[in-house]
Design a protein around this motif. Structure first.
Motif, short mmCIF file in Angstrom:
data_model
loop_
_atom_site.label_atom_id
_atom_site.label_comp_id
_atom_site.label_asym_id
_atom_site.label_seq_id
_atom_site.Cartn_x
_atom_site.Cartn_y
_atom_site.Cartn_z
N UNK A 98 -39.58 -30.15 -28.35
CA UNK A 98 -38.83 -30.75 -27.25
C UNK A 98 -37.70 -29.84 -26.78
N UNK A 99 -37.04 -29.18 -27.71
CA UNK A 99 -35.98 -28.23 -27.35
C UNK A 99 -36.57 -27.08 -26.54
N UNK A 100 -37.76 -26.64 -26.91
CA UNK A 100 -38.44 -25.57 -26.19
C UNK A 100 -38.71 -25.96 -24.74
N UNK A 101 -39.27 -27.16 -24.54
CA UNK A 101 -39.58 -27.64 -23.19
C UNK A 101 -38.30 -27.85 -22.40
N UNK A 102 -37.33 -28.49 -23.02
CA UNK A 102 -36.05 -28.78 -22.36
C UNK A 102 -35.36 -27.49 -21.92
N UNK A 103 -35.36 -26.49 -22.77
CA UNK A 103 -34.68 -25.24 -22.46
C UNK A 103 -35.30 -24.54 -21.26
N UNK A 104 -36.63 -24.60 -21.16
CA UNK A 104 -37.29 -23.96 -20.03
C UNK A 104 -36.95 -24.68 -18.72
N UNK A 105 -36.92 -26.01 -18.75
CA UNK A 105 -36.59 -26.77 -17.54
C UNK A 105 -35.12 -26.54 -17.16
N UNK A 106 -34.23 -26.55 -18.15
CA UNK A 106 -32.81 -26.35 -17.87
C UNK A 106 -32.54 -24.96 -17.32
N UNK A 107 -33.21 -23.95 -17.86
CA UNK A 107 -33.03 -22.59 -17.37
C UNK A 107 -33.47 -22.46 -15.92
#
Length: 210
Positions: A98-107
């Motif tokens: 989830x952190x991986x997916x979230x980080x890509x969207x936030x970036x």
């Protein structure tokens, strides 16, 4: 079940990454097809399916207790509980996937999210009824980042005031749908049931709990 992943990947790779602003009044909705590429989407689907703490919640419908027609899970920062459909969910701690997916969207979006609601639609019989993501804890103009993995599903909008206004889109494997501005004030959305689908879909809606 995961043999279907090769089909999703093939369909996903037929077109390049695209973005589309949906032509909806009183709304800001942008669709990014193939936000995650085919191989990454396949891997993320499997990780989410196998590692998420799925649960089938109870809700009240017409005075009777019924099971939601899908499985759900709520993850986020420790103090970010969420209530909807007479259900209050306490967050599980963020997982690496989830952190991986979230980080890509936030970036990409330059927007920070502190929670996510996951839905597992096991087949076409699972659905979500007409609603808006307008709970008080989401703030005045919620920003929702909706990611889909797995089978394509119809996602339909209808205007709350001008009932003749509606819009429909296919949410594909690896896609991202951003809903901003006054969208939740003026529009409802749903995932309707279908008898034509036997494959699962996982959806993640990243949110900002105030």
């Amino acid at each position: 079940m995961f043999n279907q992943l090769s089909i999703w990947e093939e369909e996903n790779d037929k077109s390049k990454h695209q973005s589309e602003k949906l032509p909806m009044q009183n709304a800001e909705v942008i669709y990014y097809q193939n936000f995650f590429d085919g191989n990454e989407s396949n891997q993320l689907f499997v990780e989410l399916y196998e590692t998420t703490s799925w649960n089938q919640e109870d809700t009240i419908l017409f005075g009777k207790q019924v099971k939601l027609p899908r499985l759900t899970a709520w993850y986020g920062d420790t103090d970010k509980s969420y209530s909807y459909s007479k259900i209050t969910m306490q967050p599980f701690l963020w997982t690496p996937v989830l952190i991986n997916i979230k980080s890509k969207i936030e970036s990409f979006s330059k927007i920070k999210f502190n929670s996510v609601l996951l839905n597992l639609y096991r087949d076409g019989k699972d659905s979500v009824a007409w609603h808006s993501d307008d709970e008080p804890e989401l703030g005045e103009n919620p920003i929702i980042a909706s990611v889909s993995f797995g089978a394509n599903r119809r996602f339909t909008f209808r205007h709350k005031i001008q009932k003749e206004l509606n819009y429909e889109i296919q949410l594909t494997h690896g896609s991202l749908l951003m809903m901003k501005g006054t969208t939740q004030h003026f529009w409802q959305h749903q995932i309707p049931k279908t008898n034509k689908l036997t494959q699962p879909r996982i959806n993640l809606t990243f949110r900002q709990i105030k």
